[in-house]
Design a protein around this motif. Structure first.
Motif, PDB file in Angstrom:
ATOM      1  N   ASP A  41       0.711  -1.196  -0.065  1.00 29.70           N
ATOM      2  CA  ASP A  41       0.063  -0.113   0.451  1.00 29.70           C
ATOM      3  C   ASP A  41       0.994   0.793  -0.267  1.00 29.70           C
ATOM      4  N   GLU A  42       2.208   0.865   0.326  1.00 30.91           N
ATOM      5  CA  GLU A  42       2.969   1.948  -0.098  1.00 30.91           C
ATOM      6  C   GLU A  42       3.884   2.176  -0.949  1.00 30.91           C
ATOM      7  N   GLN A  43       3.278   1.933  -2.736  1.00 31.09           N
ATOM      8  CA  GLN A  43       4.276   2.036  -3.535  1.00 31.09           C
ATOM      9  C   GLN A  43       4.615   3.225  -4.059  1.00 31.09           C
ATOM     10  N   CYS A  47       2.560   7.484  -4.265  1.00 29.17           N
ATOM     11  CA  CYS A  47       3.266   8.420  -3.235  1.00 29.17           C
ATOM     12  C   CYS A  47       3.243   9.976  -3.777  1.00 29.17           C
ATOM     13  N   ARG A  48       2.409  11.255  -2.774  1.00 28.52           N
ATOM     14  CA  ARG A  48       2.339  12.619  -3.469  1.00 28.52           C
ATOM     15  C   ARG A  48       3.546  12.993  -4.506  1.00 28.52           C
ATOM     16  N   THR A  65      10.515  12.991  -6.077  1.00 33.40           N
ATOM     17  CA  THR A  65      10.889  14.392  -5.720  1.00 33.40           C
ATOM     18  C   THR A  65      11.014  14.712  -4.508  1.00 33.40           C
ATOM     19  N   HIS A  66      10.431  13.546  -3.643  1.00 34.37           N
ATOM     20  CA  HIS A  66      10.660  13.979  -2.271  1.00 34.37           C
ATOM     21  C   HIS A  66      11.632  14.723  -1.374  1.00 34.37           C
ATOM     22  N   GLU A  89      -3.698  12.657  -1.411  1.00 35.60           N
ATOM     23  CA  GLU A  89      -4.556  12.593  -1.751  1.00 35.60           C
ATOM     24  C   GLU A  89      -5.827  12.600  -1.904  1.00 35.60           C
ATOM     25  N   ASP A  90      -5.582  12.882  -3.862  1.00 35.02           N
ATOM     26  CA  ASP A  90      -6.620  12.246  -4.216  1.00 35.02           C
ATOM     27  C   ASP A  90      -7.243  10.633  -4.656  1.00 35.02           C
TER      28      ASP A  90
END
Length: 94
Positions: A41-43, A47-48, A65-66, A89-90
């Motif tokens: 669930d964290e792929q 990711c934002r 780009t984090h 968020e979306d």
């Protein structure tokens, strides 16, 4: 490839070779014995801070780009991930 203009990356043979080469350098392959269930669930693709590449390679690859990630500024496979994952968020993916 069309001469005289910028190369757009639309070369299937080249893109397939790149895809296979980049797959060999994954951070967390799902087949690894230490791959944890919650990582599904964290792929990167969800990711934002993951931005997909354009063209054919953009279906599976993007850039991180984090600023807080060890992978900031690196190309990442959409199904890979890292400890700095931040959900979009979306809720979109890829």
């Amino acid at each position: 490839m069309v001469s005289g203009g910028p190369w757009t990356g639309d070369d299937r043979g080249h893109n397939n070779e790149v895809h296979e080469r980049w797959l060999r350098i994954l951070n967390r392959p799902t087949r690894a014995p230490d791959y944890r269930d919650e990582w599904f669930d964290e792929q990167c693709g969800g990711c934002r801070f993951w931005i997909g590449l354009s063209g054919e390679l953009g279906r599976d690859w993007g850039a991180c780009t984090h600023a807080g990630s060890t992978f900031d500024g690196r190309v990442r496979f959409e199904h890979d991930g890292c400890a700095s994952f931040t959900v979009r968020e979306d809720g979109s993916f890829g």
